[in-house]
Design a protein around this motif. Structure first.
Motif, PDB file in Angstrom:
ATOM      1  N   HIS A  34      35.107   1.131 -92.422  1.00 59.95           N
ATOM      2  CA  HIS A  34      35.241   0.696 -91.031  1.00 59.95           C
ATOM      3  C   HIS A  34      34.028   1.135 -90.226  1.00 59.95           C
ATOM      4  CE1 HIS A  34      37.137  -0.400 -87.271  1.00 59.95           C
ATOM      5  NE2 HIS A  34      36.873   0.821 -86.789  1.00 59.95           N
ATOM      6  N   GLY A  35      33.448   0.204 -89.494  1.00 63.16           N
ATOM      7  CA  GLY A  35      32.299   0.511 -88.655  1.00 63.16           C
ATOM      8  C   GLY A  35      30.963   0.221 -89.302  1.00 63.16           C
ATOM      9  N   TRP A  36      30.953  -0.010 -90.615  1.00 63.47           N
ATOM     10  CA  TRP A  36      29.700  -0.308 -91.303  1.00 63.47           C
ATOM     11  C   TRP A  36      29.540  -1.824 -91.434  1.00 63.47           C
ATOM     12  CZ3 TRP A  36      25.895   2.950 -93.480  1.00 63.47           C
ATOM     13  CH2 TRP A  36      26.135   4.315 -93.303  1.00 63.47           C
ATOM     14  N   HIS A  37      28.297  -2.303 -91.377  1.00 60.40           N
ATOM     15  CA  HIS A  37      28.051  -3.727 -91.511  1.00 60.40           C
ATOM     16  C   HIS A  37      26.689  -3.962 -92.156  1.00 60.40           C
ATOM     17  CE1 HIS A  37      26.137  -2.597 -87.697  1.00 60.40           C
ATOM     18  NE2 HIS A  37      25.314  -3.635 -87.894  1.00 60.40           N
ATOM     19  N   GLY A  68      25.321   8.692-104.313  1.00 64.91           N
ATOM     20  CA  GLY A  68      24.824   7.350-104.539  1.00 64.91           C
ATOM     21  C   GLY A  68      23.838   7.367-105.678  1.00 64.91           C
ATOM     22  N   ARG A  69      23.335   6.189-106.005  1.00 70.58           N
ATOM     23  CA  ARG A  69      22.345   6.081-107.072  1.00 70.58           C
ATOM     24  C   ARG A  69      21.447   4.892-106.810  1.00 70.58           C
ATOM     25  NH1 ARG A  69      23.122   5.688-113.679  1.00 70.58           N
ATOM     26  NH2 ARG A  69      20.895   5.534-114.125  1.00 70.58           N
ATOM     27  N   VAL A  70      20.146   5.084-107.009  1.00 71.39           N
ATOM     28  CA  VAL A  70      19.170   4.006-106.854  1.00 71.39           C
ATOM     29  C   VAL A  70      18.879   3.435-108.235  1.00 71.39           C
ATOM     30  CG1 VAL A  70      16.917   3.364-105.971  1.00 71.39           C
ATOM     31  CG2 VAL A  70      18.184   5.235-104.896  1.00 71.39           C
ATOM     32  N   PHE A  71      19.008   2.115-108.382  1.00 68.99           N
ATOM     33  CA  PHE A  71      18.735   1.454-109.645  1.00 68.99           C
ATOM     34  C   PHE A  71      17.360   0.787-109.658  1.00 68.99           C
ATOM     35  CE2 PHE A  71      23.345   1.646-109.626  1.00 68.99           C
ATOM     36  CZ  PHE A  71      23.606   2.092-110.916  1.00 68.99           C
ATOM     37  N   SER A  72      16.907   0.363-108.509  1.00 70.97           N
ATOM     38  CA  SER A  72      15.628  -0.336-108.428  1.00 70.97           C
ATOM     39  C   SER A  72      15.025  -0.076-107.061  1.00 70.97           C
ATOM     40  CB  SER A  72      15.836  -1.839-108.632  1.00 70.97           C
ATOM     41  OG  SER A  72      14.626  -2.546-108.472  1.00 70.97           O
ATOM     42  N   GLY A  73      13.708   0.140-107.031  1.00 70.82           N
ATOM     43  CA  GLY A  73      13.047   0.366-105.757  1.00 70.82           C
ATOM     44  C   GLY A  73      13.404   1.713-105.165  1.00 70.82           C
ATOM     45  N   GLY A  74      13.590   1.731-103.828  1.00 70.32           N
ATOM     46  CA  GLY A  74      13.859   2.987-103.138  1.00 70.32           C
ATOM     47  C   GLY A  74      14.923   2.832-102.075  1.00 70.32           C
ATOM     48  N   LEU A  75      15.543   3.951-101.729  1.00 71.46           N
ATOM     49  CA  LEU A  75      16.616   4.002-100.730  1.00 71.46           C
ATOM     50  C   LEU A  75      16.234   4.996 -99.648  1.00 71.46           C
ATOM     51  CD1 LEU A  75      19.537   3.803 -99.565  1.00 71.46           C
ATOM     52  CD2 LEU A  75      20.192   5.517-101.279  1.00 71.46           C
ATOM     53  N   GLY A  76      16.346   4.574 -98.397  1.00 67.83           N
ATOM     54  CA  GLY A  76      16.140   5.473 -97.265  1.00 67.83           C
ATOM     55  C   GLY A  76      17.465   5.762 -96.575  1.00 67.83           C
ATOM     56  N   LEU A  77      17.797   7.037 -96.410  1.00 69.74           N
ATOM     57  CA  LEU A  77      18.973   7.464 -95.646  1.00 69.74           C
ATOM     58  C   LEU A  77      18.463   7.942 -94.293  1.00 69.74           C
ATOM     59  CD1 LEU A  77      21.956   8.222 -95.322  1.00 69.74           C
ATOM     60  CD2 LEU A  77      21.478  10.352 -96.560  1.00 69.74           C
ATOM     61  N   THR A  78      18.779   7.188 -93.237  1.00 70.49           N
ATOM     62  CA  THR A  78      18.147   7.402 -91.941  1.00 70.49           C
ATOM     63  C   THR A  78      19.188   7.653 -90.858  1.00 70.49           C
ATOM     64  OG1 THR A  78      16.403   5.861 -92.610  1.00 70.49           O
ATOM     65  CG2 THR A  78      16.488   6.436 -90.286  1.00 70.49           C
ATOM     66  N   ASN A 114      23.466   6.815 -85.076  1.00 67.38           N
ATOM     67  CA  ASN A 114      24.107   6.018 -86.123  1.00 67.38           C
ATOM     68  C   ASN A 114      23.281   6.132 -87.406  1.00 67.38           C
ATOM     69  OD1 ASN A 114      22.197   4.263 -84.680  1.00 67.38           O
ATOM     70  ND2 ASN A 114      22.810   2.750 -86.207  1.00 67.38           N
ATOM     71  N   LEU A 115      23.963   6.006 -88.539  1.00 66.75           N
ATOM     72  CA  LEU A 115      23.345   6.135 -89.855  1.00 66.75           C
ATOM     73  C   LEU A 115      22.969   4.750 -90.377  1.00 66.75           C
ATOM     74  CD1 LEU A 115      24.896   8.837 -89.510  1.00 66.75           C
ATOM     75  CD2 LEU A 115      25.435   8.716 -91.951  1.00 66.75           C
ATOM     76  N   SER A 116      21.998   4.716 -91.272  1.00 67.08           N
ATOM     77  CA  SER A 116      21.657   3.458 -91.940  1.00 67.08           C
ATOM     78  C   SER A 116      21.152   3.750 -93.347  1.00 67.08           C
ATOM     79  CB  SER A 116      20.596   2.676 -91.154  1.00 67.08           C
ATOM     80  OG  SER A 116      19.352   3.348 -91.190  1.00 67.08           O
ATOM     81  N   LEU A 117      21.331   2.759 -94.207  1.00 68.37           N
ATOM     82  CA  LEU A 117      20.776   2.778 -95.559  1.00 68.37           C
ATOM     83  C   LEU A 117      19.705   1.695 -95.609  1.00 68.37           C
ATOM     84  CD1 LEU A 117      24.105   3.102 -97.589  1.00 68.37           C
ATOM     85  CD2 LEU A 117      22.492   4.911 -96.999  1.00 68.37           C
ATOM     86  N   ASP A 118      18.464   2.093 -95.931  1.00 70.67           N
ATOM     87  CA  ASP A 118      17.312   1.204 -95.778  1.00 70.67           C
ATOM     88  C   ASP A 118      16.662   0.891 -97.120  1.00 70.67           C
ATOM     89  OD1 ASP A 118      17.872   1.817 -93.130  1.00 70.67           O
ATOM     90  OD2 ASP A 118      16.243   3.283 -92.971  1.00 70.67           O
ATOM     91  N   ASN A 119      15.911  -0.198 -97.143  1.00 61.15           N
ATOM     92  CA  ASN A 119      15.061  -0.530 -98.272  1.00 61.15           C
ATOM     93  C   ASN A 119      13.757   0.238 -98.129  1.00 61.15           C
ATOM     94  OD1 ASN A 119      13.743  -1.715-100.443  1.00 61.15           O
ATOM     95  ND2 ASN A 119      13.155  -3.542 -99.274  1.00 61.15           N
ATOM     96  N   ALA A 172      19.366  -2.116 -94.524  1.00 53.94           N
ATOM     97  CA  ALA A 172      20.290  -2.901 -95.334  1.00 53.94           C
ATOM     98  C   ALA A 172      21.708  -2.790 -94.794  1.00 53.94           C
ATOM     99  CB  ALA A 172      20.243  -2.442 -96.786  1.00 53.94           C
ATOM    100  N   LEU A 173      22.196  -1.561 -94.598  1.00 49.45           N
ATOM    101  CA  LEU A 173      23.529  -1.314 -94.047  1.00 49.45           C
ATOM    102  C   LEU A 173      23.406  -0.371 -92.861  1.00 49.45           C
ATOM    103  CD1 LEU A 173      25.686  -0.663 -97.267  1.00 49.45           C
ATOM    104  CD2 LEU A 173      25.321  -2.829 -96.073  1.00 49.45           C
ATOM    105  N   ALA A 174      24.156  -0.648 -91.805  1.00 45.27           N
ATOM    106  CA  ALA A 174      24.158   0.210 -90.617  1.00 45.27           C
ATOM    107  C   ALA A 174      25.562   0.717 -90.374  1.00 45.27           C
ATOM    108  CB  ALA A 174      23.645  -0.549 -89.397  1.00 45.27           C
ATOM    109  N   GLY A 175      25.678   1.991 -89.993  1.00 47.29           N
ATOM    110  CA  GLY A 175      26.963   2.611 -89.744  1.00 47.29           C
ATOM    111  C   GLY A 175      27.354   2.581 -88.282  1.00 47.29           C
ATOM    112  N   PRO A 176      28.539   3.091 -87.964  1.00 49.45           N
ATOM    113  CA  PRO A 176      29.007   3.082 -86.577  1.00 49.45           C
ATOM    114  C   PRO A 176      28.235   4.072 -85.718  1.00 49.45           C
ATOM    115  CG  PRO A 176      30.515   4.320 -87.963  1.00 49.45           C
ATOM    116  CD  PRO A 176      29.514   3.706 -88.879  1.00 49.45           C
TER     117      PRO A 176
END
Length: 803
Positions: A516-519, A569-579, A618-623, A550-554
């Motif tokens: 809930h709250g993520w999109h 979590g786990r990264v399978f390809s490329g990179g993940l930013g936790l912001t 707010n939190l986000s998961l980025d490319n 990629a995904l934004a939190g509330p």
């Protein structure tokens, strides 16, 4: 004497072949052990262990093998790999007593290349009748292919090309000269060698079989060039034997790669009384697995990279119960590959085009003389047919050899079949060119040689030379952009434990759907994922835009203070930013992770930040990528934590230190000094311990309540008892525990932390009362609010009876 030797050039060539063979063998054996893939090395070592204990080949065991062992402890050696080395090397190790797979592979290479070096001068002499060519040819092979010894088992691809092409060309010569029995024996021997190579690397020797079958079908007759001249007539004896020879060649090719390996597997299964053992595992390298992840050679919008986990996770999402590399696994990847062919053929063709340019450029840079030598061969009338046949025999080797780097990625080791084919043509081309030069020099003076030159062949050779130089300069494209160095230099380390004392503000679980709250902001694909964790997560494939959300939190309003975000979590390809961003979208803090980092399944993604005033965040998961490229990752859980000072957790929960005067009245029953290390009767249960002056320094594990030191149980009668620990807590906390050994229930627990004053304010002690005789054991355990380690100094542990 010298005239007699000179009159028998074959003896000279044979002596040279034996000498250079012995010298090259000594050179190869003196090299360092070969470096094998870790899983391959482990499988070979495990198979040797089974053989040494009387077990069958192609078998591994997770416990020492013995007759009648439960099949649950057994596994086939080399499952999902080409199994030749898992048969040959363990047998070699068992016989010789050498258990290092790298040394055994070095010996196998040395033996195979010694055979090549022995046969090459003999074959080249028979082909060109020149002692000079025979002397030069093994030196050329050593000069151009000595370096492949260290390339795991992939050297077999070049080895069979260098052995097979000259051998087939000689067989073709003999066949046309009417020496068909000799040619047949030679081709059968070469096909057995090809079978050996295919056992080591899938289909390595298949082109050699195709070339041999081509010789049997077409050599000695030009009918196939003129189909209208065909007439039905009674076949001659020579024609009637061709099918039988072809069958013999096929059987020779199947002798090792199929028949021998099948026999070894059947013998293994009979010994362990499991007829269908290993049937669920593939016995060769998978095709579609490698083809799919090979599309990750170039940056792409499908989050594909050259990583096994990318393919494994795709299959896990589609068919959670499909076994790794099972038929269903391969079928799923085949459908995924063909789906990309339908929806984005340009992506597939671009991959093949760039890989083709890469391998062609690599071959031309190493063997730039090949087109020139071919032009020379075609310009010399009596070498024209031989040159054409060489190209025809090399074509299957080149096509099959190019298949691996084109369908996977054009690494040097994968392209060795292709490189070996070029090297074989280069070797034969130097042979005919050198032989012709020697013949011309013998027949004519220099002036006669100049007069014999014709303009057309010279112009053709010059044109080919210019074209070759141009291709060598332009064929290889620039390598595709790689972010590995960028990622490794800028990635955030995974956390081994959650942040210290904290209050959980909110937790979001991505159990197959967005909380809930993520999109989604710019993710191109979101779907449930089982992956390699027990709980279900959410797979996210981002867009190709660098650093896009990629995904934004509330939005969450937080008061001033220190905070952390921790999750799995786990990264399978490329990179993940936790912001973490403020209400204006400005990043406050960011942590970054990439696909090659280890530990995703056991460690945490985390980021820590401070807020001087109340702030909405707010939190986000980025490319996270330095150039346009999609990333793929799975997230399982994220928690927003309000970090508390250590004192706020420990101080209200800690046990007060016991006054020394209260303990002085007790009678000491046992005393264990820790000055010389862990005393007798105590065992380390976790963590690490190192001796320091007057005590033992203990660095605990991360289990918040895990025992670190444990004493053997003692039988104690009714009464009041206490244990007293002389030491100090340097970081984190410590728990003293007295436990009823029969029920496992604690009799007394006292907890202490690093903010207490040792030993000025008293002693660390735990006190309890027994009403009957009881077996009691003692633990010194970690005490922490979250998974993290503590550090103590332990000097002495006393057991007292107070009354």
């Amino acid at each position: 004497m010298l005239r007699r030797v000179a009159a028998r050039p074959r003896l000279i060539v044979l002596a040279w072949a034996l000498l250079i063979c012995a010298m090259s063998s000594a050179h190869f054996v003196a090299q360092s052990p070969s470096i094998l893939m870790e899983s391959r090395s482990q499988g070979i070592a495990a198979s040797i262990a089974v053989l040494d204990r009387g077990g069958p080949p192609l078998l591994t065991s997770d416990v020492p093998y013995h007759k009648g062992i439960a099949v649950s402890h057994l596994a086939p050696a080399g499952a999902s790999d080409d199994q030749g080395v898992y048969l040959f090397l363990p047998i070699l190790g068992h016989v010789t007593g050498e258990h290092d797979p790298g040394v055994l592979m070095k010996w196998l290479f040395a033996g195979c290349f010694a055979l090549l070096i022995l046969l090459v001068p003999l074959m080249m002499f028979e082909l060109f009748g020149s002692v000079a060519v025979a002397f030069v040819s093994p030196l050329l092979v050593l000069r151009e292919f000595d370096w492949i010894q260290g390339l795991d088992l992939y050297w077999s691809l070049a080895w069979i090309a260098l052995l097979g092409l000259p051998g087939l060309l000689l067989a073709y010569r003999w066949w046309r000269e009417g020496l068909r029995r000799r040619a047949t024996v030679l081709m059968i021997g070469i096909c057995v060698a090809a079978s050996f190579a295919s056992a080591i690397r899938i289909d390595a020797g298949l082109p050699v079989l195709l070339g041999a079958l081509g010789i049997v079908a077409f050599a000695g007759t030009d009918r196939w060039l003129h189909p209208r001249t065909w007439r039905l007539s009674r076949p001659s004896r020579a024609t009637a034997t061709r099918p039988l020879i072809a069958v013999g060649l096929v059987l020779a090719y199947l002798s090792i790669a199929t028949f021998t390996l099948d026999a070894a597997r059947d013998y293994r299964n009979s010994v362990i009384h499991q007829p269908s053992f290993g049937s669920a595992y593939p016995t060769q390298h998978p095709f579609w697995h490698n083809a799919y992840i090979g599309l990750g050679y170039l940056p792409n919008r499908y989050a594909i990279t050259w990583s096994d986990s990318v393919a494994a996770d795709l299959v896990e999402r589609a068919h959670p119960n499909a076994g790794y590399l099972s038929p269903l696994y391969e079928s799923t990847l085949r459908k995924a590959y063909l789906h990309l062919v339908r929806i984005d053929p340009g992506f597939i063709l671009n991959n093949i085009w760039v890989k083709s340019r890469t391998i062609v450029g690599s071959a031309l840079s190493r063997f730039f003389l090949v087109p020139i030598l071919v032009a020379i061969g075609l310009a010399i009338p009596r070498r024209r047919r031989e040159t054409a046949v060489t190209l025809l025999l090399a074509a299957p080797v080149m096509v099959v050899g190019a298949g691996s780097p084109l369908m996977t990625i054009p690494l040097t080791q994968y392209a060795l079949g292709w490189t070996g084919a070029w090297g074989a043509v280069w070797l034969v081309g130097i042979g005919w060119t050198l032989a012709e030069l020697i013949a011309v020099v013998r027949r004519r003076s220099l002036a006669g040689l100049v007069k014999s030159i014709r303009p057309r062949p010279v112009l053709a050779i010059a044109a080919v030379t210019a074209l070759t130089i141009a291709l060598a300069a332009t064929a290889s494209p620039a390598p595709p952009p790689s972010s590995d160095d960028y990622y490794s230099a800028n990635a955030t380390g995974l956390a081994t434990a959650a942040p210290g004392p904290a209050h959980t503000v909110d937790t979001w679980r991505f159990a197959g759907e967005l909380p809930h709250g993520w999109h989604s902001v710019s993710a191109s694909l979101i779907q449930p994922d089982l992956g390699q964790a027990a709980q279900q997560g959410m797979y996210v494939r981002t867009s190709s835009a660098p650093n896009s959300i990629a995904l934004a939190g509330p939005s969450v309003l937080l008061p001033a203070g220190r905070y952390a975000v921790a999750g799995t979590g786990r990264v399978f390809s490329g990179g993940l930013g936790l912001t973490v961003r403020n209400a204006a979208g400005t990043p406050l803090v960011r942590s970054r992770y990439w696909w090659s980092q280890p530990g995703f399944l056991n460690e945490l993604l985390d980021v820590t930040f401070s807020l001087p005033t109340a702030t909405r965040v707010n939190l986000s998961l980025d490319n996270w990528t330095p150039f346009p490229n999609a990333s793929g990752f799975v997230v399982w859980r994220l928690s927003l934590l309000h970090l508390l000072p250590a004192a706020r957790y420990y101080a209200p929960r800690a046990t007060p230190l016991t006054p020394t005067s209260m303990l002085a009245r007790g009678a000491r029953l046992r005393s264990w000094p820790f000055e010389g290390g862990t005393p007798q009767g105590w065992v380390p249960a976790a963590g690490t311990a190192n001796g320091v002056p007057n005590g033992l320094e203990v660095e605990t594990g991360v289990n918040p309540s895990g025992a670190q030191l444990r004493a053997s149980q003692l039988a104690l009668g009714p009464g009041r008892y206490a244990v007293v620990l002389d030491g100090s807590v340097e970081k984190g906390g410590l728990a003293l525990e007295a436990i009823d050994a029969e029920t496992g229930k604690p009799l007394a627990v006292s907890r202490y932390w690093h903010g207490q004053s040792f030993p000025k304010s008293g002693e660390m002690a735990a006190i309890w009362t027994l009403r009957r005789q009881t077996n009691v054991e003692f633990d010194i355990a970690n005490w922490a609010p979250a998974p993290s380690s503590s550090r103590w100094i332990v000097r002495r542990f006393d057991l007292l009876k107070l009354s």
